[in-house]
Design a protein around this motif. Structure first.
Motif, PDB file in Angstrom:
ATOM      1  N   ASN B 184     -43.043  63.182   5.757  1.00 37.29           N
ATOM      2  CA  ASN B 184     -41.601  63.105   5.936  1.00 37.29           C
ATOM      3  C   ASN B 184     -41.283  61.921   6.847  1.00 37.29           C
ATOM      4  OD1 ASN B 184     -38.929  63.565   6.216  1.00 37.29           O
ATOM      5  ND2 ASN B 184     -39.109  65.659   7.004  1.00 37.29           N
ATOM      6  N   LEU B 185     -40.545  60.958   6.341  1.00 37.22           N
ATOM      7  CA  LEU B 185     -40.334  59.730   7.106  1.00 37.22           C
ATOM      8  C   LEU B 185     -38.957  59.664   7.770  1.00 37.22           C
ATOM      9  CD1 LEU B 185     -41.872  57.175   4.563  1.00 37.22           C
ATOM     10  CD2 LEU B 185     -42.995  58.321   6.466  1.00 37.22           C
ATOM     11  N   LYS B 186     -37.977  60.289   7.157  1.00 30.58           N
ATOM     12  CA  LYS B 186     -36.593  59.953   7.508  1.00 30.58           C
ATOM     13  C   LYS B 186     -36.028  60.633   8.739  1.00 30.58           C
ATOM     14  CE  LYS B 186     -32.910  59.278   5.227  1.00 30.58           C
ATOM     15  NZ  LYS B 186     -31.840  59.628   4.296  1.00 30.58           N
ATOM     16  N   GLY B 187     -36.428  61.817   9.015  1.00 30.70           N
ATOM     17  CA  GLY B 187     -35.795  62.519  10.137  1.00 30.70           C
ATOM     18  C   GLY B 187     -34.508  63.178   9.682  1.00 30.70           C
ATOM     19  N   GLN B 191     -30.421  66.788  13.063  1.00 34.27           N
ATOM     20  CA  GLN B 191     -31.228  66.790  14.275  1.00 34.27           C
ATOM     21  C   GLN B 191     -30.996  65.510  15.072  1.00 34.27           C
ATOM     22  OE1 GLN B 191     -31.977  69.962  14.385  1.00 34.27           O
ATOM     23  NE2 GLN B 191     -34.116  69.666  14.920  1.00 34.27           N
ATOM     24  N   ILE B 192     -30.884  64.387  14.345  1.00 31.32           N
ATOM     25  CA  ILE B 192     -30.670  63.102  15.012  1.00 31.32           C
ATOM     26  C   ILE B 192     -29.318  63.107  15.738  1.00 31.32           C
ATOM     27  CG2 ILE B 192     -30.349  60.618  14.614  1.00 31.32           C
ATOM     28  CD1 ILE B 192     -32.453  60.872  12.353  1.00 31.32           C
ATOM     29  N   ARG B 193     -28.308  63.685  15.071  1.00 24.77           N
ATOM     30  CA  ARG B 193     -26.993  63.780  15.725  1.00 24.77           C
ATOM     31  C   ARG B 193     -27.063  64.659  16.969  1.00 24.77           C
ATOM     32  NH1 ARG B 193     -24.820  63.769  10.601  1.00 24.77           N
ATOM     33  NH2 ARG B 193     -24.700  66.040  10.474  1.00 24.77           N
ATOM     34  N   ALA B 194     -27.790  65.763  16.827  1.00 24.30           N
ATOM     35  CA  ALA B 194     -27.922  66.672  17.970  1.00 24.30           C
ATOM     36  C   ALA B 194     -28.635  65.971  19.129  1.00 24.30           C
ATOM     37  CB  ALA B 194     -28.692  67.918  17.545  1.00 24.30           C
ATOM     38  N   ALA B 195     -29.647  65.172  18.811  1.00 29.49           N
ATOM     39  CA  ALA B 195     -30.379  64.451  19.848  1.00 29.49           C
ATOM     40  C   ALA B 195     -29.455  63.456  20.543  1.00 29.49           C
ATOM     41  CB  ALA B 195     -31.581  63.739  19.231  1.00 29.49           C
ATOM     42  N   VAL B 323     -36.296  56.670  12.559  1.00 32.03           N
ATOM     43  CA  VAL B 323     -35.511  57.618  13.360  1.00 32.03           C
ATOM     44  C   VAL B 323     -34.832  56.920  14.546  1.00 32.03           C
ATOM     45  CG1 VAL B 323     -35.652  59.664  14.813  1.00 32.03           C
ATOM     46  CG2 VAL B 323     -36.930  59.578  12.664  1.00 32.03           C
ATOM     47  N   LEU B 324     -35.551  56.020  15.218  1.00 31.35           N
ATOM     48  CA  LEU B 324     -34.975  55.413  16.433  1.00 31.35           C
ATOM     49  C   LEU B 324     -33.695  54.634  16.143  1.00 31.35           C
ATOM     50  CD1 LEU B 324     -38.247  54.383  18.327  1.00 31.35           C
ATOM     51  CD2 LEU B 324     -36.662  56.207  18.949  1.00 31.35           C
ATOM     52  N   PRO B 325     -33.676  53.781  15.095  1.00 31.00           N
ATOM     53  CA  PRO B 325     -32.402  53.091  14.804  1.00 31.00           C
ATOM     54  C   PRO B 325     -31.289  54.059  14.413  1.00 31.00           C
ATOM     55  CG  PRO B 325     -34.208  52.077  13.591  1.00 31.00           C
ATOM     56  CD  PRO B 325     -34.758  53.319  14.219  1.00 31.00           C
ATOM     57  N   ALA B 326     -31.648  55.121  13.696  1.00 26.71           N
ATOM     58  CA  ALA B 326     -30.638  56.100  13.312  1.00 26.71           C
ATOM     59  C   ALA B 326     -30.064  56.776  14.553  1.00 26.71           C
ATOM     60  CB  ALA B 326     -31.246  57.139  12.363  1.00 26.71           C
ATOM     61  N   LEU B 327     -30.953  57.040  15.496  1.00 20.15           N
ATOM     62  CA  LEU B 327     -30.526  57.665  16.743  1.00 20.15           C
ATOM     63  C   LEU B 327     -29.623  56.722  17.543  1.00 20.15           C
ATOM     64  CD1 LEU B 327     -30.819  60.077  18.639  1.00 20.15           C
ATOM     65  CD2 LEU B 327     -32.999  59.152  19.420  1.00 20.15           C
ATOM     66  N   LEU B 328     -30.007  55.461  17.570  1.00 19.80           N
ATOM     67  CA  LEU B 328     -29.193  54.468  18.282  1.00 19.80           C
ATOM     68  C   LEU B 328     -27.803  54.364  17.652  1.00 19.80           C
ATOM     69  CD1 LEU B 328     -28.944  52.278  20.442  1.00 19.80           C
ATOM     70  CD2 LEU B 328     -30.013  50.665  18.861  1.00 19.80           C
ATOM     71  N   ALA B 329     -27.767  54.368  16.322  1.00 22.87           N
ATOM     72  CA  ALA B 329     -26.479  54.277  15.623  1.00 22.87           C
ATOM     73  C   ALA B 329     -25.600  55.465  15.989  1.00 22.87           C
ATOM     74  CB  ALA B 329     -26.718  54.227  14.112  1.00 22.87           C
ATOM     75  N   GLU B 330     -26.191  56.649  16.060  1.00 23.77           N
ATOM     76  CA  GLU B 330     -25.420  57.840  16.445  1.00 23.77           C
ATOM     77  C   GLU B 330     -24.899  57.717  17.879  1.00 23.77           C
ATOM     78  OE1 GLU B 330     -24.297  60.407  14.818  1.00 23.77           O
ATOM     79  OE2 GLU B 330     -25.203  59.732  12.924  1.00 23.77           O
ATOM     80  N   LEU B 331     -25.758  57.189  18.757  1.00 27.62           N
ATOM     81  CA  LEU B 331     -25.355  57.022  20.150  1.00 27.62           C
ATOM     82  C   LEU B 331     -24.183  56.062  20.266  1.00 27.62           C
ATOM     83  CD1 LEU B 331     -28.753  56.863  22.041  1.00 27.62           C
ATOM     84  CD2 LEU B 331     -26.869  58.413  22.552  1.00 27.62           C
TER      85      LEU B 331
END
Lengths: 161, 563
Positions: B184-187, B191-195, B323-331
């Motif tokens: 599983n690559l995408k995350g 969960q990413i939004r919650a993080a 996951v990290l760029p997706a997390l940054l985008a959410e932030l």
């Protein structure tokens, strides 16, 4: 607590060793293990019962998922699944005790599959508890030997296990 | 085409240009095919070296490392290297010879059940019984080794299989049959939004980053996230270099021999963002006391690592690169000002100022091993590829050689294999021919694989071995001193080779340094040479590694410096 894991694996040499070795390595003792082909010859099903110990069973199912030859794992909920074991029991039976044994066999809907002068072989299937109860009732007659296959289980309803 | 040639063609198709190996009876056909091949082969002096070289090559390059060994003892000699690669999640394909099919299981000459022996230490393994499956299996082996959580794959090939004729069409890529393998690559977006929410709300967050960031090639992504959200970063031993250690937000390594400030920060943190790590006992110490005030976000590609040692609040199974760029985008959507964290980053700064990694210079001119590492760092401007052995040398290197780039610090983290560093450095040098590759070694570890000096000399690989020589098995000696009533049982190496002569005997350069005033000059000379060199640095013998949190201890048990 006992867990019944239904594990679909590729039917290839060495897969059983990989699965069994993983349980041992992660500190889980396998209570019973049944392996056979499924409706597809390329796929085998392993039904594994384990006792949950210090670590949750999830630890071992996650590790199992990492084995390349493992296709699917279901941790079966006892109330949502049908489980069976097969028992063969060789019990002493003389003229005196024979009819009493046959009565018990009938009540449990078991089957006499071999008769000789001194012993009977009885086959019965049922849940682990039923099999154990049956064994207990036959014990006073004198059990020569018995064999249990270990548990197989299938989830109830339309969905495949 | 002979199956042996097909194997090499299949390897080339996977982009393999170098193989580390050692021939033997069961692989003669393979080596015969190699005779006319344009694949580069490095002949080692012991198969363990081949495995570690493939490992070092893989870590330095990001490619899959490949090694060959013959059946029986050749293959069993690879076992340590395979286990090492498994523990540190290094992509590697080990191709081992096996006795002919009709001899398997008969205790034949040089037979060993290699797939059996390596079962618990491989990501996957194959015993090839049908030559027509070779190309598919090799493709699968590389795919499995290099995707998801990387790891070693063993392909065991009976010698008679390699002699058969099989059809090969380089244009036809065999289809893989891996129905049970879907990393599983995408995350999960939820969960990413919650993080992102908890990161935005955290007052005292810490990023705890590991080798997974490096294997995912996600260092840039990690840095962007850390800098944007102003979160201090601590890295594990295998994560060293995933975040520039000279950056203001870097706190260096954490754990047993980590920096005081990284350990203080973790223990006071209210949110640990764990990326590509596995909460190893050398990092956490006593689990219940690890980050006691914190919630946990855990990003990892391996679902089996989630909540294995520490129960986490927000698991994200996926590739850090995604996951990290997706997390940054959410932030960024949350559009919060992170200035309010200034208090926390200032606190970290204060800890750094008040509890630096201290080195007490020796008064009599003895060389302190920590200063030697610092000198190597200074001379190489922090730009060398550094490999380490295992023990004190490894911890001093981790503490004092600050890395700027991923894949420039190569060390046996999980298995802790003495003798790893030197062959790994040779592999790294093959991968990075123009880089300065330094093995920071101990005298004990180096003697475990020093015969590979011949390999370095034969192929003109100018690796520099800097032995921090204290004539002790120093880390064990340190434990004996601190925890075992100074019973120095079997840790003093009373007899040692003359390392200068040893190097020269192999045709390498040898140097010895005994006074701290000579160190810089000798290092500069040795590093400037285009030949492999061994520098025997006589360090203060009883120097210990501090800080230290004893095994299973907590931050309150930290011994900060030499008494």
């Amino acid at each position: 607590m006992k867990h019944t894991l239904s594990v679909l694996v590729e039917n290839k040499p060495g897969v059983l060793t990989r699965v069994a070795g993983l349980f041992a390595r992660r500190g889980f003792n396998i209570d019973s293990l049944v392996v056979a082909e499924t409706e597809s010859a390329a796929v085998s099903r392993m039904t594994i019962t384990v006792e949950e110990q210090d670590q949750p069973v999830e630890q071992v199912t996650k590790q199992l998922h990492k084995l390349i030859n493992v296709l699917k794992i279901t941790d079966l909920d006892p109330s949502g699944s049908v489980e069976r074991e097969l028992l063969l029991i060789k019990v002493k039976a003389d003229a005196e005790s024979r009819s009493a044994i046959m009565q018990i066999v009938e009540i449990f809907r078991a089957k006499i599959v071999d008769v000789s002068a001194e012993v009977l072989i009885v086959e019965m299937t049922g849940t682990r508890e039923k099999v154990s109860a049956f064994m207990e009732l036959l014990t006073p007659f004198g059990v020569v030997e018995l064999m249990r296959t270990g548990r197989i289980a299938m989830s109830r309803g339309k969905r495949a296990t | 085409m002979k199956a042996a040639e097909v194997i090499l063609e299949a390897l080339k198709r996977e982009g393999v240009d170098t193989i580390f190996g050692f021939p033997g009876g069961s692989v003669i056909p393979l080596y015969d095919a190699l005779y006319n091949s344009d694949i580069n082969h490095i002949l080692v002096r012991h198969e363990q070296g081949a495995g570690h070289m493939a490992d070092g090559y893989a870590r330095a390059s990001g490619k899959v490392g490949v090694c060959f060994a013959t059946s029986g003892p050749g293959a069993t000699n690879l076992v340590t290297a395979i286990a090492n690669a498994y523990m540190d999640s290094v992509p590697m394909v080990a191709i081992t010879g096996q006795v002919s099919r009709h001899l398997i299981g008969l205790d034949s000459f040089q037979e060993a059940d290699v797939t059996g022996i390596t079962l618990p230490i491989v990501k996957h393994s194959y015993l090839v019984k049908d030559p027509t499956t070779l190309t598919r299996i090799i493709r699968e082996a590389f795919h499995i080794a290099s995707t998801g959580r990387p790891g070693p794959v063993v392909v065991d090939i009976p010698v008679d299989v390699t002699k058969e004729d099989v059809e090969f069409d380089s244009a036809v890529l065999p289809a893989m049959r891996l129905p049970g393998y879907k990393p599983n690559l995408k995350g999960h977006p939820k969960q990413i939004r919650a993080a992102a929410q908890v990161i935005a709300a955290a007052q005292r967050p810490v990023i705890y980053a590991g080798g997974g960031v490096i294997s995912a090639n996600a260092s840039d992504e990690l840095r962007e996230l850390a800098v944007y959200s102003q979160i201090p970063v601590t890295a594990t031993l295998t994560g060293k270099g995933c975040f520039p250690e000279d950056h203001d937000l870097s706190m260096g390594m954490l754990g047993m021999h980590g920096t005081p400030y990284a350990n203080y920060a973790i223990s006071r943190s209210d949110l640990v963002i764990a990326v590509g790590v596995r909460f190893d006992d050398r990092v956490t110490g006593k689990l219940e006391a690890f980050a006691p005030e914190a919630g946990f976000v855990h990003i990892d590609i391996d679902p089996a690592e989630i909540s294995k040692n520490v129960v986490v609040d927000i698991p994200i199974v996926g590739d850090a690169k995604t996951v990290l760029p997706a997390l940054l985008a959410e932030l960024k959507k949350l559009d919060l000002s992170f200035d309010r964290r200034r208090e926390w980053t200032e606190q970290v700064e204060t800890w750094k100022r008040e509890h630096p990694l201290a080195v007490k210079e020796a008064e009599n001119g003895d060389i302190m091993p920590q200063s030697a590492v610092k000198k190597i760092w200074e001379i190489t401007d922090g730009e060398a590829v550094v490999c380490t052995e295992v023990g004190q040398n490894q911890m001093w290197a981790a503490q004092h050689y600050l890395c700027r780039h991923p894949r420039t610090f190569i060390s046996s983290g999980g298995l802790g294999t003495m003798g790893f560093g030197f062959p790994a450095a040779i592999g790294a040098q093959v991968a990075r021919p123009d880089a300065l590759v330094v093995d920071i070694a101990g005298d004990g570890s180096f003697q475990m694989t020093s015969q590979e000096l011949a390999t370095a000399v034969q192929y003109g690989l100018p690796v520099k071995v800097c032995i921090l020589n204290n004539q002790y098995l120093g880390m064990v000696r340190q434990w004996q001193e601190l925890f075992w009533d100074k019973h120095y049982s079997q840790t003093c190496m009373e007899c040692q080779p003359d390392f200068v002569k040893l190097a020269e005997a192999y045709g390498a350069e040898g140097y010895r340094v005994e006074a701290s005033t000579d160190l810089e000059g000798v290092l500069r000379t040795a590093f400037a040479s285009d030949r492999p060199a061994v520098i025997d640095i006589r360090v203060k013998r009883e120097a210990n590694v501090f800080p230290m949190i004893p095994a299973g201890g907590t931050i309150h048990d930290m011994m900060e410096r030499e008494l």
